[in-house]
Scaffold this active site. Structure first.
Site, mmCIF file in Angstrom:
data_model
loop_
_atom_site.group_PDB
_atom_site.id
_atom_site.type_symbol
_atom_site.label_atom_id
_atom_site.label_comp_id
_atom_site.label_asym_id
_atom_site.label_seq_id
_atom_site.Cartn_x
_atom_site.Cartn_y
_atom_site.Cartn_z
ATOM 1 N N HIS A 363 0.796 -1.224 0.000
ATOM 2 C CA HIS A 363 0.000 0.000 0.000
ATOM 3 C C HIS A 363 0.825 1.269 0.000
ATOM 4 O O HIS A 363 0.434 2.278 -0.574
ATOM 5 C CB HIS A 363 -1.028 -0.035 1.127
ATOM 6 C CG HIS A 363 -2.181 -0.882 0.724
ATOM 7 N ND1 HIS A 363 -2.200 -2.235 0.974
ATOM 8 C CD2 HIS A 363 -3.280 -0.595 0.006
ATOM 9 C CE1 HIS A 363 -3.306 -2.730 0.430
ATOM 10 N NE2 HIS A 363 -3.972 -1.770 -0.137
ATOM 11 N N GLU A 604 -12.317 -9.066 -5.685
ATOM 12 C CA GLU A 604 -10.872 -9.148 -5.459
ATOM 13 C C GLU A 604 -10.451 -10.463 -4.831
ATOM 14 O O GLU A 604 -9.294 -10.681 -4.511
ATOM 15 C CB GLU A 604 -10.346 -7.948 -4.666
ATOM 16 C CG GLU A 604 -11.116 -7.574 -3.428
ATOM 17 C CD GLU A 604 -10.538 -6.323 -2.737
ATOM 18 O OE1 GLU A 604 -9.482 -5.826 -3.132
ATOM 19 O OE2 GLU A 604 -11.178 -5.878 -1.773
ATOM 20 N N ASP A 628 -5.440 -7.309 -5.320
ATOM 21 C CA ASP A 628 -5.651 -8.499 -4.505
ATOM 22 C C ASP A 628 -6.027 -9.696 -5.361
ATOM 23 O O ASP A 628 -5.592 -10.813 -5.110
ATOM 24 C CB ASP A 628 -6.735 -8.234 -3.453
ATOM 25 C CG ASP A 628 -6.153 -7.485 -2.265
ATOM 26 O OD1 ASP A 628 -5.082 -7.902 -1.791
ATOM 27 O OD2 ASP A 628 -6.730 -6.475 -1.840
ATOM 28 N N CYS A 675 -10.255 -0.929 -10.374
ATOM 29 C CA CYS A 675 -9.582 0.122 -9.604
ATOM 30 C C CYS A 675 -8.243 -0.359 -9.062
ATOM 31 O O CYS A 675 -7.623 0.306 -8.249
ATOM 32 C CB CYS A 675 -10.470 0.623 -8.478
ATOM 33 S SG CYS A 675 -10.945 -0.670 -7.337
HETATM 34 C C1 PEP Z 1 -7.129 -3.957 -5.058
HETATM 35 O O1 PEP Z 1 -6.966 -4.900 -4.294
HETATM 36 O O2 PEP Z 1 -6.940 -4.028 -6.274
HETATM 37 C C2 PEP Z 1 -7.551 -2.653 -4.542
HETATM 38 C C3 PEP Z 1 -7.863 -1.677 -5.351
HETATM 39 O O3 PEP Z 1 -7.541 -2.491 -3.199
HETATM 40 P P1 PEP Z 1 -6.212 -2.313 -2.310
HETATM 41 O O4 PEP Z 1 -5.062 -2.159 -3.229
HETATM 42 O O5 PEP Z 1 -6.432 -1.108 -1.464
HETATM 43 O O6 PEP Z 1 -6.184 -3.581 -1.540
HETATM 44 MG MG MG Z 2 -7.767 -4.845 -2.258
#
Ligand code: PEP
Ligand code: MG
Length: 761
Positions: A363, A604, A628, A675
């Site tokens: 992250h 995800e 994910d 996303c």
């Molecule tokens: C993902 O898992 O693609 C997502 C957008 O969420 P994060 O990266 O915050 O886990």
């Molecule tokens: Mg995610």
């Protein structure tokens, strides 16, 4: 001593060695004695010259160390290296591959066992034992040596990498290069500033103090506070503990005696080191000595020294009396950079980031991308505590950090930075143009946000709304959960800034690599554990105020969409919707004039792929969390640099899944967006468009690049590319096909990222 014990003792000793040559000397000495052989030798690979250098020995002629070498493939040693396999023979001289090496004195030795030392598929060297008598080493000896070599490989790689920086090393390497993983693209040249978590002796940077006298006074004050604590603890426990355990406090008191640890620490402070650095260095040096001792009573004393060291450090850190002064162009460096550490550096001063832990889709890397700060993750060999104040170059394309750069290297990176600025200035013109292909097919480009600074960057780049607002980011920056009212104010600001464009707010998604400092989750397997919706459904007292705050914030603007992370089971979706409806009803009862928001589900988790249609029919939209989804489909931890090159977004299984999801959601007429970070890859964007995705949501930095690529191709061309790649069986082939297509249109400058990263591997 058991085999396991001798293995771990040797590894510990080697680990504690101050430099590579001492490490090799310990290896040959200890391995020879634990195997009871006459000779033990290490040959180190010099890949530039393609040779194996006679580097350390017990039993052969030391005078030739460094002077004698073999080609890969030459002689028994060379064969071990080129075949990457052990050779075990009772009569070396008669072996067809034997080659006599002059002057090292091996003619007397008949039996030979050599094993390769391999680190991440690279042969670092060869470890050899030899005996005069003609006998094969038995299976268990061979297995021991192999295990030893495998364990030592990473220690040697680390010693090799750090050796380049040794101040005592007169060969201090110019352009010393530390490889990691590309975290956020771009290049930065700046000054290292090392940050560390509290009370972690291993992360304290070496730093010059500003005033030696003040530092000494400060240190002494902290020592006397620790002395008082120890005395108090001892008196409180006096009637509860047996005398032998109380004796521990005497040990502590002795160690804190002015002539013991404090004297050593003060000597370093007097030499100019700041107090925290002096404590860490002295305590770690003692720890290394203790850990090498075979006497278990003494090696247990290591725990006491460590404990005292931590106590001292805690006081020094709590009472740190100097405000941080940030230089221009900070390169933030740390063992594990967190979102909070990022937020502490003023944005205008933050030039680059280097983290030893973490990988491309951690992250913190995602945040860095959204801020547009060049970042290298997983630079595991960087001796980060020793580099504060030095100039570094961060190459966020190739995932490389350079220490002690030459003027030429600096100039060439300066040029890349200038080219980048030109490219991004050129892209500014696209801001108000629509995102459509040359034959008029439109796809909307949304932005991922989290930090307050994302808002203006997103609007400047022409985002059509927010496809993912990571609400955990404001949660991470605090020392307690934000109240409903605090949340409402933050959300309102976000919704207003984008209105009337839609803003997709994801409910709190913690767990995995995102832990709140005030809500720690300790699990063996955090990515398969209590994450996302699993946490918030178990804590309605966190979920309800959050969705209430979101809905209150949307009053009169009506651009809110609520999105649910990590949904795996239909029941989780049903329960979440029921809670949101309950919160909505409460708000209506409280007289808020709000419309019920659109609700969406993130896909995800692989299981959710197969429920997309059913889930989509219960909500308003679907959004794919490809970060994910990829980690779970490929069984690759997104946060682990050891497996970073297996995290392949173009893997056929990922592409097939992405296609299945769109088709299933469209069957029930629900829009689908993506996303995850894949959406910000210009080549992938073309494939996603062809698959039928209605919108792509990405970091603001990449949005203009993606738009520019989509505007350069027709939908027909994208369809054709998709048809081709869906027949391919490997991520590499897909990547090559996609890059060739982009290259054919001359947009290569926009994806410097992938090419350089691949070249670097
Ligand atoms: C993902 O898992 O693609 C997502 C957008 O969420 P994060 O990266 O915050 O886990
Ligand atoms: Mg995610």
């Amino acid at each position: 001593m058991s085999i396991l014990q001798s293995l771990s003792t040797i590894v510990q000793r080697v680990n504690a060695a101050p430099d590579l040559q001492s490490a090799l000397n310990i290896i040959v000495r200890d391995v020879r004695s634990s195997m009871g052989t006459e000779v033990c030798t290490v040959y180190m690979a010099d890949h530039d010259e393609g040779r194996l250098v006679f580097a350390a020995t017990e039993g052969l002629n030391r005078e030739e160390l460094g002077n004698v070498s073999l080609n890969f493939g030459q002689g028994l040693v060379g064969k071990v290296a080129s075949r990457e396999e052990p050779i075990n023979t009772s009569n070396a001289q008669e072996h067809p591959d034997f080659q006599y090496l002059e002057d090292i004195g091996e003619e007397a030795f008949n039996s030979f066992l050599g094993v390769p030392i391999v680190h991440h598929r690279t042969v670092l060297g060869v470890l050899v034992v030899q005996q005069t008598d003609r006998r094969s080493f038995d299976e268990s000896e061979e297995a021991f040596l192999l295990t030893m070599a495998a364990q030592l490989a990473s220690v040697i790689a680390h010693a090799q990498a750090t050796g380049a920086l040794e101040p005592s090393n007169d060969r201090t390497v110019v352009n010393a290069e530390f490889r990691g993983i590309a975290g956020a693209s771009g290049v930065a040249i700046g000054q290292a500033l090392v940050v560390s978590p509290p009370a972690d002796l291993y992360s304290v940077p070496s730093r010059r103090s500003r005033d030696i006298y003040e530092e000494l006074v400060f240190f002494r004050a902290c020592v006397s506070r620790v002395r008082k604590d120890v005395a108090l603890l001892s008196s409180q426990l006096a009637d509860r503990l047996p005398p032998e355990e109380l004796a521990l406090f005497e040990v502590y008191a002795k160690m804190l005696d002015q002539h013991a640890l404090p004297a050593e620490i003060e000597a370093l402070i007097e030499a100019g080191e700041w107090a925290q650095g002096a404590v860490a260095r002295v305590v770690l040096a003692h720890l290394r000595q203790f850990e090498q001792m075979e006497n278990s009573y003494l090696s247990e004393r290591a725990v006491d020294v460590k404990d005292l060291g931590r106590r001292l450090l805690e006081y020094l850190q709590q009472a740190a009396h100097e405000p941080m002064i940030y230089p221009e162009n900070v390169i933030l460096v740390g063992n594990e950079i967190t979102a909070t550490m990022l937020a502490e550096v003023p944005r205008e001063k933050l030039a680059g980031i280097v983290s030893l832990k973490g990988s491309h889709n951690s992250h913190v890397a995602i945040l860095a991308r959204s801020m547009g700060v060049p970042t290298v993750m997983g630079a595991v060999d960087l001796p980060f505590t020793e580099i504060e104040g030095n100039e570094l170059i961060v190459d966020g394309y190739a995932g490389v950090v350079f220490f002690n750069p030459s003027l030429e290297l600096r100039a060439s990176y300066q040029q890349i930075a200038e080219e980048e600025q030109l490219v991004s200035r050129g892209l500014e013109a696209l801001k108000d143009l629509s995102c459509e292909t040359t034959d008029g097919h439109k796809i909307s480009l949304m932005v991922n946000t989290g930090l307050a600074s994302d808002v203006s960057r997103s609007l400047d780049r022409g985002a059509e709304g927010v496809g993912l607002y990571r609400t955990e980011v404001p949660f991470l920056m605090r020392d307690r959960f934000p109240s409903e009212e605090e949340q409402r104010a933050i959300y309102r600001m976000h919704l207003e800034a984008f209105a009337p464009k839609p803003v997709t707010m994801r409910t709190l998604d913690v767990g995995g690599d995102k832990s709140l400092p005030y809500f720690l989750i300790h699990e063996d397997n955090p990515f398969l554990g209590w994450r996302g919706i699993r946490v918030t459904l178990d804590h309605p007292e966190i979920f309800l105020p959050q969705v209430r705050a979101m809905m209150k914030a949307s009053e009169g603007i009506d651009n809110l969409r609520i999105m649910l992370p990590m949904i795996t089971h239909m029941e989780e979706l049903d329960q979440s919707i029921a809670l949101i409806k309950r919160a909505y009803k409460e708000l209506l009862d409280e007289d808020f004039k709000i419309n019920f928001p659109s609700i969406g589900v993130m896909i995800e988790v692989p299981a959710a792929i197969y429920l997309t249609r059913e889930m989509a029919s219960k909500v308003d939209f679907i959004s794919v969390g490809s970060n994910d989804l990829t980690q779970y489909l490929l069984a690759v931890d997104r946060n682990n640099p050891n497996v970073a090159d297996l995290y392949l977004s173009y893997h056929p299984a990922v592409l097939q899944s992405l296609q299945l999801i769109v088709l299933a959601a469209h069957e029930v007429n629900k829009p689908v967006s993506i996303c995850g970070e894949l959406a910000s890859d210009p080549g992938a964007a073309l494939l996603l468009l062809a698959m039928g995705y209605d919108s792509l949501s990405m970091n603001a930095t990449n949005l203009p690049k993606v738009k520019s690529v989509i505007r350069a191709f027709s939908k027909q061309e994208a369809d054709h590319l998709l048809q081709q790649v869906m027949l391919m069986d490997s991520a590499d082939r897909v990547q090559t096909a996609v890059e060739d297509m982009l290259e054919s249109r001359g947009v290569t400058r926009l994806f410097r990222d992938s090419r350089r990263e691949r070249d670097a591997r």
